[in-house]
Design an enzyme around this catalytic site. Structure first.
Site, PDB file in Angstrom:
ATOM      1  N   ALA A  10       0.846  -1.219   0.149  1.00 57.60           N
ATOM      2  CA  ALA A  10       0.088  -0.253   0.172  1.00 57.60           C
ATOM      3  C   ALA A  10       0.731   1.370  -0.093  1.00 57.60           C
ATOM      4  O   ALA A  10       1.899   1.366   0.593  1.00 57.60           O
ATOM      5  CB  ALA A  10      -0.913   0.011   1.319  1.00 57.60           C
ATOM      6  N   CYS A  11       0.648   2.371  -0.822  1.00 52.20           N
ATOM      7  CA  CYS A  11       1.217   3.472  -0.665  1.00 52.20           C
ATOM      8  C   CYS A  11       0.209   4.704  -0.517  1.00 52.20           C
ATOM      9  O   CYS A  11      -0.815   4.453  -0.557  1.00 52.20           O
ATOM     10  CB  CYS A  11       2.021   3.629  -1.881  1.00 52.20           C
ATOM     11  SG  CYS A  11       0.974   3.741  -3.426  1.00 52.20           S
ATOM     12  N   ALA A  12       0.660   5.829  -0.348  1.00 54.88           N
ATOM     13  CA  ALA A  12      -0.281   7.079  -0.211  1.00 54.88           C
ATOM     14  C   ALA A  12      -1.177   7.233  -1.126  1.00 54.88           C
ATOM     15  O   ALA A  12      -2.377   7.657  -0.964  1.00 54.88           O
ATOM     16  CB  ALA A  12       0.473   8.269   0.295  1.00 54.88           C
ATOM     17  N   GLY A  14      -1.670   5.290  -3.927  1.00 55.85           N
ATOM     18  CA  GLY A  14      -2.390   4.129  -4.263  1.00 55.85           C
ATOM     19  C   GLY A  14      -2.663   3.610  -5.876  1.00 55.85           C
ATOM     20  O   GLY A  14      -3.477   3.036  -6.087  1.00 55.85           O
ATOM     21  N   THR A  18       2.351   0.823  -4.979  1.00 55.42           N
ATOM     22  CA  THR A  18       1.428  -0.239  -4.723  1.00 55.42           C
ATOM     23  C   THR A  18       1.564  -1.707  -5.381  1.00 55.42           C
ATOM     24  O   THR A  18       1.764  -2.891  -4.956  1.00 55.42           O
ATOM     25  CB  THR A  18      -0.097   0.177  -4.354  1.00 55.42           C
ATOM     26  OG1 THR A  18      -0.349   1.257  -3.530  1.00 55.42           O
ATOM     27  CG2 THR A  18      -0.737  -1.146  -3.725  1.00 55.42           C
TER      28      THR A  18
END
Lengths: 106, 367
Positions: A10-12, A14, A18
Site C-alpha cells: 500500500a502507498c499514499a 495507491g 502499491t
C-alpha cells in the site's frame, strides 16, 4: 514443500508504488521457487484479498506499506516484516530473505 | 526513536491518502465555478452578491463555489481523523474528527491538523492500553471512556497548548509566503519543484504537494503553482526521452515512456517511476533539476495556478497560461535531454520480456 509467503502492499496515492511492489515480490518469489500471495490496498480498494485460510497457510507476512494496513487483525498471530513500499521495488530479494529469516531464526 | 519516526510517517501518509480525494474534489469543483464565472467577466464568484444575481447560471456557479468550499472544509477534520485511525484504528476517528474541526475553526493550519490527528490517536491508544477495568466492565473502555476522554483531552490540548503556536505558525507561514517576492519567491518555487521531482509520488513529493494544496485555502498560490508544474515534468520529460532516443531504451521502457507521457498529461508523477527504478542515479538528479527549473520559471514569470490540477485540462485556467505551458515544456525538455545524454549507448539492449504469469496452483498453496 515450497516456502509460502503472504504480503500486503500500500502507498499514499495507491496507483503506482502499491502495484509495482506487488509485482516485484511476485517476480522474486517465482525466481526463488517460493509461493507468494500479494494483497494490494490501492486507491480503488483491496484487491486479491488474503483470506483467513491464506493467513493460516503462510509462514510469514510482509507488509510493504507507507500507510496503515486495512484489516490488520487478520495477521495478529503471524510474524510480520514491515518495510516501506519502496523496499521491494529496490531489492525484493533482500525483503523476502529478511522475512523468511524471521521464521528461520526461531 | 527511528521506529517511532517511521510509524509517525506512516500515520501521516495514511491521513494524507484519505484527504487527497477531498482536496481534488473541492478544488476542482471550485475551479469549475471560477472558470465559469470568468466567462461572465466575474473574478469573485464567491462574493455573496452573486447569490441574488438575476442570471440563474451565475447563481448556480456561485452555489457550486460554495459546494467546493464545503469539500475543502472537510480537509482538516478528515486528515486528522485518519491519522488517528492509523494509530489506533476505529477508536481514533471520533476524537480525530473533532480535533480537526477545532483546528479548522482556530485556523491552526495543515500542520495543526497533522498534530491533532497524532494527539488524538496516541491519547486513545494510551487509554486503550493503560486503563484496566475489571472484566465485567471492560467494554466501558471502547464505548465510553475512549470517545469521551479521548475527545475531551484532544480538544483541551489543542485549545490550550498547541492551538496558539500552530495558529501563529500558520499565519506566519502565510505572511512569509505572501511576502516573498522576486528572487526569494523563485528560490521557494525551485525548492518545491525539487522536492516534487525527487521521489515522484513518494513521501517527500507528497509532503510538498499537500502542503502547497493546503495553502490554497489561505489564498497562497505560488507554492501550488510550483508543485503543479513540477508534478508533470518528470513523466513527460522521461517519456519524450524515449521518443527522441529510441535506440537507448529497450522495448519495455519505450512502452513505459508512452504511458509516462499520457500519465504526465493527466497529472500523475508516478509515470516516471519505471525510469527512476531502472537507473536512479541518472534519472533522479535530472528530474529534480528539471522540476526545479520549470517551477522557478513558472513562478518567476508570474503564472498563477489556483487549482490543485496539474493535468492539461487545467492549463488554460491558469493565469498567464502561455508562460505556464512554456515552463512545463522547458522543464520537460531539460529532463528529456539530460537523461538521454546520461544514458550509455548500449542501454537499449533488450532484456527478456516481463510478461510472466505469476499465478500458481491453489492445490500447491494448500499442500
Amino acid at each position: 514443500m515450497k516456502r509460502k509467503i503472504i504480503a500486503v502492499t500500500a502507498c499514499a496515492t495507491g496507483i503506482a508504488h502499491t502495484f509495482m511492489a506487488a509485482q516485484a515480490l511476485k517476480k522474486e518469489a517465482q525466481k526463488k521457487g517460493y509461493l507468494i500471495k500479494v494483497e494490494t490496498q490501492g486507491a480503488t480498494g483491496v484487491e486479491n484479498e488474503l483470506t483467513e485460510k491464506d493467513c493460516q497457510i503462510a509462514e510469514v507476512v510482509i507488509f510493504a506499506v507507507d500507510t496503515k494496513v486495512r484489516n490488520e487483525e487478520r495477521f495478529s498471530n503471524k510474524k510480520v516484516l514491515k518495510v516501506p513500499v519502496a523496499a521491494p521495488i529496490k531489492n525484493a530479494e533482500k525483503v523476502i530473505e529478511e522475512a523468511l529469516a524471521l521464521v528461520d531464526n526461531d | 526513536m527511528k521506529k517511532v519516526l517511521s510509524d509517525v510517517k506512516n500515520h501521516v501518509l495514511t491521513g494524507i491518502s484519505y484527504m487527497i480525494p477531498l482536496v481534488i474534489a473541492g478544488a476542482v469543483i471550485m475551479a469549475i465555478s471560477r472558470v465559469g464565472g470568468s466567462f461572465y467577466g466575474i473574478t469573485d464568484i464567491w462574493d455573496e452578491k452573486y447569490a441574488e444575481s438575476a442570471n440563474a447560471l451565475i447563481r448556480l456557479l456561485h452555489s457550486i463555489d460554495g459546494f467546493g468550499g464545503t469539500a475543502l472544509g472537510l480537509m482538516f477534520p478528515v486528515i486528522s481523523a485518519f491519522i488517528a485511525y492509523s494509530v489506533v484504528d476505529k477508536l481514533g476517528i471520533a476524537p480525530g474528527l473533532v480535533g480537526g474541526m477545532l483546528i479548522k475553526d482556530i485556523n491552526a493550519g495543515f500542520l495543526g491538523a497533522i498534530a491533532s490527528g497524532l494527539i488524538a490517536g496516541y491519547i486513545c491508544l494510551w487509554i486503550k492500553n493503560h486503563v484496566k477495568l475489571p472484566k465485567s466492565m471492560s467494554s466501558v473502555v471502547p464505548v465510553f471512556l475512549v470517545p469521551v476522554i479521548g475527545t475531551l483531552a484532544t480538544v483541551l490540548i489543542i485549545n490550550y497548548i498547541i492551538g496558539i503556536p500552530f495558529a501563529s505558525l500558520n499565519v506566519g507561514l502565510e505572511t512569509w509566503l505572501n511576502g516573498l517576492s522576486g528572487g526569494n519567491q523563485i528560490i521557494m518555487a525551485a525548492i518545491v519543484g525539487a522536492m516534487v521531482g525527487f521521489d515522484l509520488g513518494g513521501p517527500v513529493n507528497k509532503a510538498a504537494v499537500t502542503t502547497a494544496m493546503a495553502l490554497l485555502t489561505s489564498q497562497v498560490y505560488a507554492p501550488n503553482t510550483a508543485a503543479q508544474v513540477a508534478i508533470i515534468i518528470p513523466p513527460i520529460g522521461l517519456g519524450l526521452a524515449t521518443v527522441f532516443a529510441k535506440h537507448k531504451y529497450n522495448t519495455e521502457l519505450r512502452e513505459a515512456g508512452k504511458s509516462a507521457i499520457i500519465m504526465g498529461l493527466v497529472g500523475v508523477s508516478e509515470g516516471a517511476i519505471p525510469f527512476a527504478v531502472e537507473s536512479p542515479l541518472k534519472v533522479i538528479p535530472s528530474t529534480v533539476i528539471g522540476s526545479a527549473i520549470g517551477s522557478a520559471i513558472a513562478v518567476g514569470l508570474g503564472a498563477v495556478n489556483q487549482a490543485p490540477i496539474s493535468g492539461f485540462y487545467g492549463w488554460f485556467t491558469v493565469e498567464k497560461w502561455p508562460v505556464y505551458v512554456l515552463s512545463i515544456s522547458i522543464g520537460a525538455l531539460f529532463v528529456a535531454i539530460s537523461s538521454m545524454l546520461l544514458r550509455n549507448k548500449d542501454a537499449g539492449k533488450e532484456v527478456e520480456a516481463d510478461e510472466v504469469d505469476y499465478s500458481f496452483d491453489e492445490a500447491e498453496w494448500e499442500s
